[in-house]
Scaffold this motif. Structure first.
Motif, PDB file in Angstrom:
ATOM      1  N   GLY A 138       0.832  -1.305  -0.047  1.00 40.01           N
ATOM      2  CA  GLY A 138       0.031  -0.085   0.087  1.00 40.01           C
ATOM      3  C   GLY A 138       0.779   1.328  -0.054  1.00 40.01           C
ATOM      4  N   PRO A 139       0.219   2.575   0.221  1.00 38.17           N
ATOM      5  CA  PRO A 139       0.977   3.670   0.150  1.00 38.17           C
ATOM      6  C   PRO A 139       2.001   3.964   1.346  1.00 38.17           C
ATOM      7  N   LYS A 140       2.934   2.999   1.431  1.00 31.94           N
ATOM      8  CA  LYS A 140       4.307   3.145   2.313  1.00 31.94           C
ATOM      9  C   LYS A 140       5.430   3.205   1.371  1.00 31.94           C
ATOM     10  N   PRO A 141       6.660   3.496   1.891  1.00 35.29           N
ATOM     11  CA  PRO A 141       7.766   3.721   1.023  1.00 35.29           C
ATOM     12  C   PRO A 141       8.312   2.252   0.612  1.00 35.29           C
ATOM     13  N   GLN A 142       8.687   2.138  -0.555  1.00 28.13           N
ATOM     14  CA  GLN A 142       9.134   0.627  -1.030  1.00 28.13           C
ATOM     15  C   GLN A 142      10.114   1.054  -2.279  1.00 28.13           C
ATOM     16  N   SER A 143      11.092   0.083  -2.288  1.00 24.71           N
ATOM     17  CA  SER A 143      12.032   0.048  -3.424  1.00 24.71           C
ATOM     18  C   SER A 143      12.471  -1.480  -3.762  1.00 24.71           C
ATOM     19  N   PHE A 144      12.575  -1.581  -5.009  1.00 23.23           N
ATOM     20  CA  PHE A 144      12.980  -2.827  -5.409  1.00 23.23           C
ATOM     21  C   PHE A 144      13.686  -2.659  -6.725  1.00 23.23           C
ATOM     22  N   ASP A 145      14.184  -3.703  -7.436  1.00 23.54           N
ATOM     23  CA  ASP A 145      14.728  -3.695  -8.866  1.00 23.54           C
ATOM     24  C   ASP A 145      13.607  -3.807  -9.667  1.00 23.54           C
ATOM     25  N   LEU A 146      13.131  -2.609 -10.218  1.00 22.15           N
ATOM     26  CA  LEU A 146      12.223  -2.894 -11.172  1.00 22.15           C
ATOM     27  C   LEU A 146      12.403  -3.447 -12.666  1.00 22.15           C
ATOM     28  N   GLU A 147      13.432  -3.153 -13.003  1.00 20.45           N
ATOM     29  CA  GLU A 147      13.785  -3.900 -14.419  1.00 20.45           C
ATOM     30  C   GLU A 147      13.866  -5.491 -14.029  1.00 20.45           C
ATOM     31  N   HIS A 148      14.696  -5.786 -13.048  1.00 18.60           N
ATOM     32  CA  HIS A 148      14.667  -7.080 -12.859  1.00 18.60           C
ATOM     33  C   HIS A 148      13.297  -7.916 -12.384  1.00 18.60           C
ATOM     34  N   ALA A 149      12.392  -7.202 -11.956  1.00 14.39           N
ATOM     35  CA  ALA A 149      11.261  -7.673 -11.511  1.00 14.39           C
ATOM     36  C   ALA A 149      10.158  -7.789 -12.725  1.00 14.39           C
ATOM     37  N   THR A 150      10.309  -6.812 -13.529  1.00 11.31           N
ATOM     38  CA  THR A 150       9.624  -6.770 -14.935  1.00 11.31           C
ATOM     39  C   THR A 150      10.146  -8.031 -15.760  1.00 11.31           C
ATOM     40  N   LEU A 151      11.151  -8.319 -15.732  1.00 10.42           N
ATOM     41  CA  LEU A 151      11.730  -9.240 -16.657  1.00 10.42           C
ATOM     42  C   LEU A 151      11.591 -10.471 -16.242  1.00 10.42           C
ATOM     43  N   GLU A 152      11.255 -10.967 -14.980  1.00  6.56           N
ATOM     44  CA  GLU A 152      11.181 -12.074 -14.364  1.00  6.56           C
ATOM     45  C   GLU A 152       9.735 -12.339 -14.286  1.00  6.56           C
ATOM     46  N   ASN A 153       8.977 -11.354 -14.351  1.00  2.47           N
ATOM     47  CA  ASN A 153       7.473 -11.550 -14.068  1.00  2.47           C
ATOM     48  C   ASN A 153       6.847 -12.486 -15.332  1.00  2.47           C
ATOM     49  N   GLU A 154       6.019 -13.497 -14.912  1.00  3.09           N
ATOM     50  CA  GLU A 154       5.638 -14.299 -15.796  1.00  3.09           C
ATOM     51  C   GLU A 154       3.908 -14.332 -15.940  1.00  3.09           C
ATOM     52  N   ASN A 155       3.363 -13.246 -15.243  1.00  2.00           N
ATOM     53  CA  ASN A 155       1.969 -13.205 -14.947  1.00  2.00           C
ATOM     54  C   ASN A 155       1.638 -12.176 -16.154  1.00  2.00           C
ATOM     55  N   TYR A 156       0.064 -12.351 -16.569  1.00  2.61           N
ATOM     56  CA  TYR A 156      -0.460 -11.249 -17.330  1.00  2.61           C
ATOM     57  C   TYR A 156      -0.268  -9.949 -16.837  1.00  2.61           C
ATOM     58  N   ARG A 157      -0.546  -9.751 -15.423  1.00  4.87           N
ATOM     59  CA  ARG A 157      -0.438  -8.719 -14.830  1.00  4.87           C
ATOM     60  C   ARG A 157      -0.090  -9.018 -13.206  1.00  4.87           C
ATOM     61  N   THR A 158       0.848  -8.319 -12.856  1.00  4.04           N
ATOM     62  CA  THR A 158       1.021  -8.257 -11.269  1.00  4.04           C
ATOM     63  C   THR A 158       1.095  -6.975 -10.554  1.00  4.04           C
ATOM     64  N   VAL A 159       0.316  -6.501  -9.754  1.00  3.08           N
ATOM     65  CA  VAL A 159       0.400  -5.313  -9.069  1.00  3.08           C
ATOM     66  C   VAL A 159       1.519  -5.188  -7.987  1.00  3.08           C
ATOM     67  N   VAL A 160       2.396  -4.343  -8.200  1.00  2.00           N
ATOM     68  CA  VAL A 160       3.532  -4.577  -7.128  1.00  2.00           C
ATOM     69  C   VAL A 160       3.432  -3.154  -6.317  1.00  2.00           C
ATOM     70  N   TRP A 161       2.962  -2.177  -6.434  1.00  2.00           N
ATOM     71  CA  TRP A 161       2.804  -1.229  -5.471  1.00  2.00           C
ATOM     72  C   TRP A 161       1.431  -0.287  -5.805  1.00  2.00           C
ATOM     73  N   SER A 162       0.790   0.050  -4.539  1.00  2.00           N
ATOM     74  CA  SER A 162      -0.159   0.984  -4.810  1.00  2.00           C
ATOM     75  C   SER A 162      -0.152   2.136  -3.815  1.00  2.00           C
ATOM     76  N   GLY A 163      -0.156   3.125  -4.406  1.00  2.00           N
ATOM     77  CA  GLY A 163      -0.334   4.301  -3.517  1.00  2.00           C
ATOM     78  C   GLY A 163      -1.466   5.116  -3.731  1.00  2.00           C
ATOM     79  N   ARG A 164      -1.509   6.472  -3.293  1.00  2.00           N
ATOM     80  CA  ARG A 164      -2.782   6.992  -2.885  1.00  2.00           C
ATOM     81  C   ARG A 164      -3.178   7.615  -4.268  1.00  2.00           C
ATOM     82  N   TYR A 165      -2.328   8.032  -5.280  1.00  2.00           N
ATOM     83  CA  TYR A 165      -2.254   8.617  -6.322  1.00  2.00           C
ATOM     84  C   TYR A 165      -1.923   7.827  -7.696  1.00  2.00           C
ATOM     85  N   LEU A 166      -1.070   6.831  -7.585  1.00  2.00           N
ATOM     86  CA  LEU A 166      -0.717   6.166  -8.713  1.00  2.00           C
ATOM     87  C   LEU A 166      -0.560   4.501  -8.270  1.00  2.00           C
ATOM     88  N   GLN A 167       0.146   3.856  -9.359  1.00  2.00           N
ATOM     89  CA  GLN A 167       0.171   2.315  -9.014  1.00  2.00           C
ATOM     90  C   GLN A 167       1.146   1.922 -10.138  1.00  2.00           C
TER      91      GLN A 167
END
Length: 175
Positions: free
Chosen positions: A27-56
């Motif tokens: 949820g809307p808490k501070p977060q960090s991760f290797d976005l490129e690595h996670a994107t390349l390794e994702n095998e799902n049609y869609r995976t929600v990885v972070w949800s903020g109050r104003y964007l996702q």
């Protein structure tokens, strides 16, 4: 139950020679991760990885010859970036008037203004790996759709109550 107490799904990504990455939509808490690595390794049609109050932030993986699906979000701007594969992006003012047509590949971004009909088709010979940023948030935090069909059948995929949404939300349009 307060949003901070909810247990969002934990997603794990593996890569030979690299550590396992675990991402949890907190949820809307501070977060960090290797976005490129996670994107390349994702095998799902869609995976929600972070949800903020104003964007996702979501990760997408599109099979060869498949597409994201022709759609228009009346109240949502989108930023998409390809981290792997090749695609063809089409956009326009109507589903039968897609006047913007561009091939895209690794490193390219796609900017979709609210209300614009759009689709991205995988024209390469490998999965197309994409991340998308929605503003405002568009999906249920932590939501995972393994396939396009699963996404289409899901009746429980709405932004969190704590996310900031337009006063009047208009439904998405699908081609």
């Amino acid at each position: 139950m307060a949003w901070a107490e909810r247990a969002w799904r934990n997603v794990r990504f593996h890569n030979s020679g690299r550590d396992c990455v675990s991402i949890k939509d907190i949820g809307p808490k501070p977060q960090s991760f290797d976005l490129e690595h996670a994107t390349l390794e994702n095998e799902n049609y869609r995976t929600v990885v972070w949800s903020g109050r104003y964007l996702q932030v979501t990760l997408m993986s599109i099979e060869v010859g498949s597409d994201i699906g022709l759609e228009a979000h009346p109240d949502t701007d989108q930023f998409l970036r390809l981290d792997g594969g090749r695609g063809r992006v089409q956009m326009g003012p109507a589903k039968d008037q897609l006047t913007f047509d561009q091939e895209v590949s690794d490193g390219w971004c796609i900017l979709v203004p609210a209300g614009t009909w759009h689709n991205v088709t995988n024209i390469g010979d490998e999965r197309m790996q994409v991340y998308a940023i929605y503003a405002p948030a568009h999906h249920k935090p932590g939501k995972i759709h393994k396939s396009f069909a699963e996404d289409q059948a899901d009746q429980d995929d709405h932004p969190a109550e704590w996310s900031v949404q337009p006063p009047v939300t208009r439904p998405d349009k699908h081609g």
